[in-house]
Design a protein around this motif. Structure first.
Motif, PDB file in Angstrom:
ATOM      1  N   UNK A 116       0.697  -1.140   0.033  1.00 20.36           N
ATOM      2  CA  UNK A 116      -0.195  -0.081   0.111  1.00 20.36           C
ATOM      3  C   UNK A 116       0.810   1.423   0.049  1.00 20.36           C
ATOM      4  N   UNK A 117       2.164   1.315   0.084  1.00 18.48           N
ATOM      5  CA  UNK A 117       2.938   2.488  -0.106  1.00 18.48           C
ATOM      6  C   UNK A 117       3.583   2.529  -1.572  1.00 18.48           C
ATOM      7  N   UNK A 118       3.834   1.355  -2.341  1.00 17.48           N
ATOM      8  CA  UNK A 118       4.328   1.528  -3.677  1.00 17.48           C
ATOM      9  C   UNK A 118       3.634   0.680  -4.678  1.00 17.48           C
ATOM     10  N   UNK A 119       2.664  -0.178  -4.372  1.00 15.36           N
ATOM     11  CA  UNK A 119       1.889  -1.242  -5.302  1.00 15.36           C
ATOM     12  C   UNK A 119       0.789  -0.723  -5.909  1.00 15.36           C
ATOM     13  N   UNK A 120       0.669   0.535  -6.041  1.00 14.72           N
ATOM     14  CA  UNK A 120      -0.672   0.840  -6.574  1.00 14.72           C
ATOM     15  C   UNK A 120      -0.525   0.740  -8.298  1.00 14.72           C
ATOM     16  N   UNK A 121      -1.710   0.284  -8.918  1.00 11.30           N
ATOM     17  CA  UNK A 121      -1.940  -0.363 -10.276  1.00 11.30           C
ATOM     18  C   UNK A 121      -3.364   0.039 -10.577  1.00 11.30           C
ATOM     19  N   UNK A 122      -3.724  -0.269 -11.656  1.00 13.89           N
ATOM     20  CA  UNK A 122      -4.958  -0.095 -12.418  1.00 13.89           C
ATOM     21  C   UNK A 122      -5.977  -1.007 -11.367  1.00 13.89           C
ATOM     22  N   UNK A 123      -5.514  -1.603 -10.923  1.00 13.07           N
ATOM     23  CA  UNK A 123      -6.370  -2.564 -10.047  1.00 13.07           C
ATOM     24  C   UNK A 123      -6.750  -2.261  -8.708  1.00 13.07           C
ATOM     25  N   UNK A 124      -5.768  -1.043  -8.343  1.00 11.58           N
ATOM     26  CA  UNK A 124      -6.078  -0.437  -7.101  1.00 11.58           C
ATOM     27  C   UNK A 124      -5.847   0.990  -7.258  1.00 11.58           C
ATOM     28  N   UNK A 125      -6.937   1.599  -7.530  1.00 10.38           N
ATOM     29  CA  UNK A 125      -6.725   2.981  -7.847  1.00 10.38           C
ATOM     30  C   UNK A 125      -7.040   3.820  -6.561  1.00 10.38           C
ATOM     31  N   UNK A 126      -6.359   4.688  -6.225  1.00  7.55           N
ATOM     32  CA  UNK A 126      -6.104   5.369  -4.995  1.00  7.55           C
ATOM     33  C   UNK A 126      -7.317   5.902  -4.537  1.00  7.55           C
ATOM     34  N   UNK A 127      -8.148   6.557  -5.204  1.00  8.39           N
ATOM     35  CA  UNK A 127      -9.286   7.390  -5.142  1.00  8.39           C
ATOM     36  C   UNK A 127     -10.511   6.417  -4.979  1.00  8.39           C
ATOM     37  N   UNK A 128     -10.564   5.223  -5.252  1.00 12.03           N
ATOM     38  CA  UNK A 128     -11.621   4.074  -4.990  1.00 12.03           C
ATOM     39  C   UNK A 128     -11.211   3.268  -3.782  1.00 12.03           C
ATOM     40  N   UNK A 129      -9.804   3.008  -3.784  1.00  9.53           N
ATOM     41  CA  UNK A 129      -9.253   2.119  -2.509  1.00  9.53           C
ATOM     42  C   UNK A 129      -9.267   2.736  -1.339  1.00  9.53           C
ATOM     43  N   UNK A 130      -9.073   4.156  -1.417  1.00  6.26           N
ATOM     44  CA  UNK A 130      -9.320   4.924  -0.201  1.00  6.26           C
ATOM     45  C   UNK A 130     -10.372   6.117  -0.628  1.00  6.26           C
ATOM     46  N   UNK A 131     -11.620   6.134  -0.471  1.00 10.31           N
ATOM     47  CA  UNK A 131     -12.638   7.056  -0.899  1.00 10.31           C
ATOM     48  C   UNK A 131     -12.949   8.202   0.121  1.00 10.31           C
ATOM     49  N   UNK A 132     -12.426   8.327   1.280  1.00 14.44           N
ATOM     50  CA  UNK A 132     -12.919   9.205   2.203  1.00 14.44           C
ATOM     51  C   UNK A 132     -12.293  10.510   2.079  1.00 14.44           C
ATOM     52  N   UNK A 133     -13.077  11.526   2.492  1.00 16.38           N
ATOM     53  CA  UNK A 133     -12.323  13.175   2.528  1.00 16.38           C
ATOM     54  C   UNK A 133     -11.149  12.832   3.158  1.00 16.38           C
ATOM     55  N   UNK A 134     -10.253  13.779   2.984  1.00 19.90           N
ATOM     56  CA  UNK A 134      -8.905  13.977   3.862  1.00 19.90           C
ATOM     57  C   UNK A 134      -9.254  15.076   4.744  1.00 19.90           C
ATOM     58  N   UNK A 135      -8.395  15.405   5.666  1.00 21.80           N
ATOM     59  CA  UNK A 135      -8.438  16.557   6.706  1.00 21.80           C
ATOM     60  C   UNK A 135      -7.993  17.807   5.680  1.00 21.80           C
ATOM     61  N   UNK A 157       2.928   9.900  -6.132  1.00 24.30           N
ATOM     62  CA  UNK A 157       2.779   8.351  -5.881  1.00 24.30           C
ATOM     63  C   UNK A 157       1.297   8.131  -5.712  1.00 24.30           C
ATOM     64  N   UNK A 158       1.091   6.799  -5.725  1.00 30.12           N
ATOM     65  CA  UNK A 158      -0.286   6.452  -5.458  1.00 30.12           C
ATOM     66  C   UNK A 158      -0.575   6.819  -4.186  1.00 30.12           C
ATOM     67  N   UNK A 159       0.223   6.504  -3.265  1.00 35.42           N
ATOM     68  CA  UNK A 159      -0.163   6.843  -1.638  1.00 35.42           C
ATOM     69  C   UNK A 159      -0.482   8.046  -1.413  1.00 35.42           C
ATOM     70  N   UNK A 160       0.481   9.031  -2.131  1.00 30.56           N
ATOM     71  CA  UNK A 160       0.155  10.468  -1.909  1.00 30.56           C
ATOM     72  C   UNK A 160      -1.542  10.728  -2.517  1.00 30.56           C
ATOM     73  N   UNK A 161      -1.767  10.103  -3.466  1.00 32.82           N
ATOM     74  CA  UNK A 161      -3.160  10.350  -4.166  1.00 32.82           C
ATOM     75  C   UNK A 161      -4.127  10.009  -3.130  1.00 32.82           C
ATOM     76  N   UNK A 162      -3.857   8.667  -2.430  1.00 39.28           N
ATOM     77  CA  UNK A 162      -4.877   8.276  -1.556  1.00 39.28           C
ATOM     78  C   UNK A 162      -5.226   8.917  -0.521  1.00 39.28           C
ATOM     79  N   UNK A 163      -3.989   9.620   0.135  1.00 41.43           N
ATOM     80  CA  UNK A 163      -4.362  10.144   1.626  1.00 41.43           C
ATOM     81  C   UNK A 163      -3.862  11.530   1.570  1.00 41.43           C
ATOM     82  N   UNK A 164      -3.406  12.085   0.537  1.00 40.22           N
ATOM     83  CA  UNK A 164      -3.077  13.422   0.786  1.00 40.22           C
ATOM     84  C   UNK A 164      -3.814  14.400  -0.193  1.00 40.22           C
TER      85      UNK A 164
END
Length: 381
Positions: A116-135, A157-164
């Motif tokens: 979940x730090x570096x394995x993002x791909x088209x089967x693990x899209x950040x915006x759908x894998x982590x769909x919640x609003x951030x602070x 990175x995908x992780x940045x897209x997911x959480x930031x």
């Protein structure tokens, strides 16, 4: 379930509350963590700087240690690892809600384990894998500028897209560059600033937190933070925290799970990390076989690890309340080290992880207790 499974009380101060509290204090009043109103807020998250690590090396971090009282300690999340902890920090949610349940987790829909730090791909899209609003999303809704300052390699990175999401990302190659960037942001007007320091964790993994190189990195960080506090605007609050602590595990404390065939029989994937294994079982195993494997693990490792089933972990609240859609991201059996050991599988194709000295991920105080230092306009009266 192990009788001594350490689960903090629901009202224990958590990493999840830090960034929301900083946002609430901008133009507001005292709220969570008793933060006073400020014009801007800067939250520095130092990867791998546990409360135990800081206190044990206080002489090498005189600025930080002088600002740290016994009460300036909070708990991170489980597992005590970067992917889960920074996602919780950035969303204000426990892992069971945001869905980043650890370092390497099951992706059962695709019969694999994903990083979940570096394995993002088209089967693990950040915006759908982590769909919640951030602070940061919430800051923008309030009209507060949100900026994340980190290393250049993390910018897209995908992780940045997911959480930031919601934050403007500004990059700095070195620690000093990032603090200079944060000062520039503050000069531009009120803002919520998150500044990430990765270097101590990287050095700990490679050489150990008890090494001279880690001490040098700590001293450099301490000097930069002292300088930053002096130079930032007086109406700015500064918080310093961490995602987890670190312990050193020498090679002779490695435990190879494949050495005992009965412990890997029926295990389809090994997820998690060396201090907190996640065993994903073959779908063909019936309930009796699953229970028998759990018992074998408890018999073999129960004296140096908390060994629990997924249902037990969820019932104990280790992940907080777990959304139904995130249950499959928890392994069937969890092995969280409580002794100074690390678990490895020699059948893995990539065995570079065995070279790591500094480790984290489990439930021990050394791994889960992190500092929360209040500086600048947040300094205690």
């Amino acid at each position: 379930m192990p009788a001594m499974l350490p689960v903090p009380a629901d009202d224990t101060p958590r990493l999840t509350g830090v960034l929301p509290a900083a946002l609430a204090s901008i133009g507001g009043g005292r709220g969570a963590f008793d933060l006073p109103a400020v014009r801007s807020a800067v939250v520095v998250l130092v990867d791998g700087l546990g409360a135990h690590n800081l206190r044990s090396r206080a002489g090498h971090a005189r600025f930080l240690a002088s600002r740290m009282a016994k009460r300036d300690v909070i708990r991170t999340v489980f597992p005590s690892t970067t992917a889960a902890a920074i996602a919780s920090f950035a969303t204000g949610l426990m892992p069971g809600a945001h869905g980043l349940m650890g370092f390497r987790v099951p992706d059962r829909a695709h019969d694999r384990v994903v990083n979940q730090l570096s394995g993002w791909d088209d089967r693990m899209v950040p915006e759908t894998w982590q769909p919640h609003d951030t602070v940061f999303d919430r800051a923008r809704e309030r009209g507060v500028r949100a900026v994340a300052v980190g290393g250049m390699r993390y910018a897209t990175s995908g992780f940045t897209r997911a959480v930031l999401r919601g934050a403007e990302y500004r990059a700095g190659a070195k620690i000093a560059d990032r603090f200079s960037e944060a000062l520039q942001v503050l000069d531009e007007g009120p803002a919520l600033v998150y500044l990430y320091v990765s270097e101590l964790d990287q050095v700990a993994h490679a050489h150990g937190w008890e090494s001279d190189r880690w001490l040098a990195a700590l001293e450099a960080l301490d000097a930069e933070l002292a300088s930053f506090e002096r130079r930032m605007p007086r109406d700015t609050g500064l918080l310093v925290t961490a995602d987890h602590g670190v312990i050193d595990v020498p090679p002779h404390r490695h435990v190879f799970i494949d050495a005992e065939p009965a412990l890997v029989e029926g295990v389809r994937h090994v997820a998690g990390e060396p201090r907190c294994l996640g065993l994903v079982l073959d779908d063909a195993l019936d309930d009796a076989a699953r229970a028998a494997l759990l018992d074998r693990w408890r018999d073999a490792e129960g004296d140096r690890a908390w060994v629990v089933s997924r249902d037990e972990a969820v019932s104990a609240g280790l992940y907080g309340d777990v959304d139904e859609g995130n249950l499959d991201r928890i392994a069937d059996i969890l092995v969280a080290a409580r002794a100074g050991v690390a678990y490895y599988d020699r059948r893995e194709v990539d065995r570079r992880g065995e070279d790591m000295v500094g480790q984290h991920g489990s439930l021990t105080d050394e791994e889960t207790r992190v500092p929360l230092l209040r500086l600048g306009a947040y300094a205690r009266d």
